[in-house]
Design a protein around this motif. Structure first.
Motif, short mmCIF file in Angstrom:
data_model
loop_
_atom_site.label_atom_id
_atom_site.label_comp_id
_atom_site.label_asym_id
_atom_site.label_seq_id
_atom_site.Cartn_x
_atom_site.Cartn_y
_atom_site.Cartn_z
N VAL A 48 0.85 -1.19 0.00
CA VAL A 48 0.00 0.00 0.00
C VAL A 48 0.89 1.24 0.00
CG1 VAL A 48 -1.91 -1.12 1.20
CG2 VAL A 48 -0.15 0.03 2.54
N ASN A 49 0.40 2.30 -0.64
CA ASN A 49 1.11 3.57 -0.65
C ASN A 49 0.65 4.42 0.54
OD1 ASN A 49 2.63 3.23 -3.09
ND2 ASN A 49 0.72 3.51 -4.22
N VAL A 50 1.61 4.96 1.28
CA VAL A 50 1.31 5.74 2.48
C VAL A 50 1.80 7.17 2.28
CG1 VAL A 50 1.74 5.98 4.96
CG2 VAL A 50 1.54 3.69 3.95
N LEU A 51 0.94 8.12 2.58
CA LEU A 51 1.33 9.53 2.58
C LEU A 51 1.35 10.02 4.03
CD1 LEU A 51 1.92 12.30 1.31
CD2 LEU A 51 -0.57 12.64 1.12
N ILE A 52 2.50 10.51 4.47
CA ILE A 52 2.63 11.05 5.82
C ILE A 52 2.58 12.58 5.74
CG2 ILE A 52 4.14 11.28 7.83
CD1 ILE A 52 5.26 8.50 7.12
N VAL A 53 1.60 13.16 6.38
CA VAL A 53 1.49 14.61 6.44
C VAL A 53 2.09 15.04 7.78
CG1 VAL A 53 -0.09 16.58 6.37
CG2 VAL A 53 -0.56 14.56 4.97
N ASP A 54 3.35 15.46 7.71
CA ASP A 54 4.16 15.69 8.91
C ASP A 54 4.31 17.19 9.14
OD1 ASP A 54 5.66 15.03 11.09
OD2 ASP A 54 7.34 14.17 9.98
N GLU A 55 3.24 17.79 9.64
CA GLU A 55 3.16 19.24 9.72
C GLU A 55 4.23 19.84 10.63
OE1 GLU A 55 -0.42 22.57 10.11
OE2 GLU A 55 -0.80 20.46 10.56
N GLY A 74 -1.97 15.75 -2.10
CA GLY A 74 -1.50 14.38 -2.03
C GLY A 74 -2.45 13.40 -2.70
N ILE A 75 -3.73 13.56 -2.44
CA ILE A 75 -4.71 12.65 -3.04
C ILE A 75 -4.72 12.80 -4.56
CG2 ILE A 75 -7.20 12.21 -3.24
CD1 ILE A 75 -7.37 12.82 -0.22
N ARG A 76 -4.59 14.04 -5.03
CA ARG A 76 -4.64 14.28 -6.48
C ARG A 76 -3.40 13.78 -7.21
NH1 ARG A 76 -6.68 19.24 -4.65
NH2 ARG A 76 -4.64 20.24 -4.98
N THR A 77 -2.23 13.86 -6.56
CA THR A 77 -0.99 13.61 -7.30
C THR A 77 -0.22 12.37 -6.88
OG1 THR A 77 0.31 15.00 -5.79
CG2 THR A 77 -0.71 16.08 -7.68
N LEU A 78 -0.43 11.89 -5.65
CA LEU A 78 0.37 10.78 -5.14
C LEU A 78 -0.41 9.48 -4.97
CD1 LEU A 78 2.40 12.79 -2.48
CD2 LEU A 78 3.24 11.94 -4.67
N THR A 87 -12.13 18.75 8.39
CA THR A 87 -12.67 18.77 7.03
C THR A 87 -11.75 18.01 6.08
OG1 THR A 87 -13.75 20.89 7.42
CG2 THR A 87 -13.40 20.25 5.13
N ALA A 88 -10.43 18.18 6.23
CA ALA A 88 -9.47 17.48 5.38
C ALA A 88 -9.59 15.97 5.56
CB ALA A 88 -8.05 17.94 5.71
N VAL A 89 -9.78 15.51 6.80
CA VAL A 89 -9.95 14.09 7.06
C VAL A 89 -11.21 13.57 6.39
CG1 VAL A 89 -10.41 12.37 8.85
CG2 VAL A 89 -8.62 14.08 9.20
N SER A 90 -12.32 14.29 6.55
CA SER A 90 -13.58 13.87 5.95
C SER A 90 -13.46 13.78 4.43
CB SER A 90 -14.69 14.84 6.34
OG SER A 90 -14.94 14.80 7.73
N TYR A 91 -12.76 14.76 3.85
CA TYR A 91 -12.55 14.76 2.40
C TYR A 91 -11.78 13.52 1.95
CZ TYR A 91 -10.20 15.88 -2.00
OH TYR A 91 -9.69 15.83 -3.28
N ALA A 92 -10.72 13.17 2.68
CA ALA A 92 -9.91 12.02 2.31
C ALA A 92 -10.71 10.72 2.39
CB ALA A 92 -8.68 11.94 3.20
N VAL A 93 -11.44 10.57 3.49
CA VAL A 93 -12.23 9.35 3.66
C VAL A 93 -13.30 9.23 2.59
CG1 VAL A 93 -13.82 8.15 5.22
CG2 VAL A 93 -11.75 9.21 6.13
N SER A 94 -13.93 10.36 2.25
CA SER A 94 -14.96 10.33 1.20
C SER A 94 -14.35 10.02 -0.17
CB SER A 94 -15.70 11.66 1.15
OG SER A 94 -14.85 12.71 0.71
N VAL A 133 -9.75 7.13 0.71
CA VAL A 133 -8.42 6.99 1.29
C VAL A 133 -8.54 6.71 2.79
CG1 VAL A 133 -6.19 8.12 1.68
CG2 VAL A 133 -7.48 8.57 -0.43
N CYS A 134 -7.81 5.73 3.26
CA CYS A 134 -7.79 5.43 4.70
C CYS A 134 -6.99 6.50 5.43
CB CYS A 134 -7.18 4.05 4.90
SG CYS A 134 -6.91 3.59 6.62
N VAL A 135 -7.47 6.93 6.60
CA VAL A 135 -6.78 7.95 7.39
C VAL A 135 -6.45 7.40 8.77
CG1 VAL A 135 -6.95 10.23 8.48
CG2 VAL A 135 -7.84 9.88 6.17
N ILE A 136 -5.20 7.59 9.17
CA ILE A 136 -4.75 7.29 10.54
C ILE A 136 -4.25 8.61 11.11
CG2 ILE A 136 -3.22 5.92 11.99
CD1 ILE A 136 -2.91 4.00 9.59
#
Length: 301
Positions: A177-184, A219-223, A240-247, A250-253
């Motif tokens: 699986v591909n994982v994107l880490i958003v490390d603010e 990330g969702i659009r390009t990765l 809102t960003a989490v809800s967008y990803a799940v919709s 994309v799985c969110v942790i």
């Protein structure tokens, strides 16, 4: 990490740390102008003196305003201006994942924070890679497939360390699986100069110092991630960003500060994440038996 500490701290402070302390239990060092230096050691707060840990502040080193300022200036390579984008958010990141939280006089112009000056206190946080600490969570939450997981934890209870190990474990998953880490805040991957200092798996991409609203969308659009991992949800925009990803499938942790699921329900903008079925599992951490104590794992019905 030790090299980063040598860069910013005087030898008088480094010597007792290196001589008397177990680095694996060294979590935070706090310097407050005119006050005794404190250390979080094994999840408990002590003072730091010439012989290591001490209970009596009279035996502790005292931090001057000059020392606080010197540490911040050293951390910026003697150029506060060059790192002001980080500084005005209240922290600085160093090589090896060391992060310095900064307190002082906040300069505001036009309703926006311009910078921080007249530093009065700093919190030097030492990252720890605890390989295997996420295995219980991983087995409980992902044994039958990917799920959306919210890690709930008070500050300093190990949520970032758990997230980091979950990224590592996802990197071992078959099929891949591909994982994107958003490390603010540069804590999960501890990236420096475009490279991760921590093991976050073989199939992870990392957005560093990015607002979640941008990183999730771009990330969702390009990765094309299967999973997004991010730390410290704090605002309505984050929710809102989490809800967008799940919709978007994309799985969110993610993690959030709190002590219980009920705590999160009371946060503005977060009740939908808890009650609306966005997250499938809730992992509640505490410091009861040290950082990373898993109090419960709740399945969202």
């Amino acid at each position: 990490m030790w090299d980063s500490l040598k860069k910013i701290l005087p030898c008088s402070i480094l010597e007792p740390i290196g001589k008397f302390l177990d680095f694996d239990r060294f979590f935070e060092l706090r310097l407050r102008s005119g006050k005794a230096i404190c250390i979080n050691y094994g999840g408990k707060i002590f003072y730091l003196g010439s012989k290591g840990l001490c209970e009596n502040k009279d035996d502790a080193f005292i931090s001057s305003s000059g020392l606080v300022n010197e540490v911040v200036v050293r951390a910026t390579d003697y150029s506060l201006y060059a790192v002001n984008d980080q500084l005005k958010t209240g922290f600085l990141s160093l090589k090896g994942g060391v992060r310095i939280g900064i307190c002082g006089e906040v300069v505001v112009e036009g309703g926006a924070v311009k910078t921080i000056k007249n530093f009065s206190g700093i919190n030097i946080r030492i990252p720890h890679e605890v390989v295997g600490c996420g295995e219980k969570v991983y087995k409980e939450c992902f044994k039958n497939g990917l799920n959306n997981v919210l890690v709930i934890s008070p500050p300093g209870a190990g949520k970032t360390t758990i997230l980091r190990d979950l990224a590592r474990l996802l990197g071992l998953r078959v099929p891949k699986v591909n994982v994107l880490i958003v490390d603010e805040r540069c804590e999960i991957a501890a990236s420096f100069g475009g490279r991760s200092s921590m093991n976050v798996g073989e199939h992870s991409d990392v957005f560093v110092l990015s607002p979640k609203s941008f990183a999730f969308g771009a990330g969702i659009r390009t990765l094309a991630p299967d999973v997004i991992i991010t730390d410290e949800l704090a605002s309505v925009d984050d929710a809102t960003a989490v809800s967008y990803a799940v919709s978007a499938g994309v799985c969110v942790i993610a993690s959030v500060h709190g002590k219980s699921v009920e705590d999160i329900k009371r946060k503005a903008g977060f009740s939908e994440l808890v009650e609306g079925g966005v997250f499938d599992r809730f992992v509640v951490l505490s410091n009861r038996d040290g950082p990373g104590t898993i109090e419960k794992i709740v399945h969202n019905s």
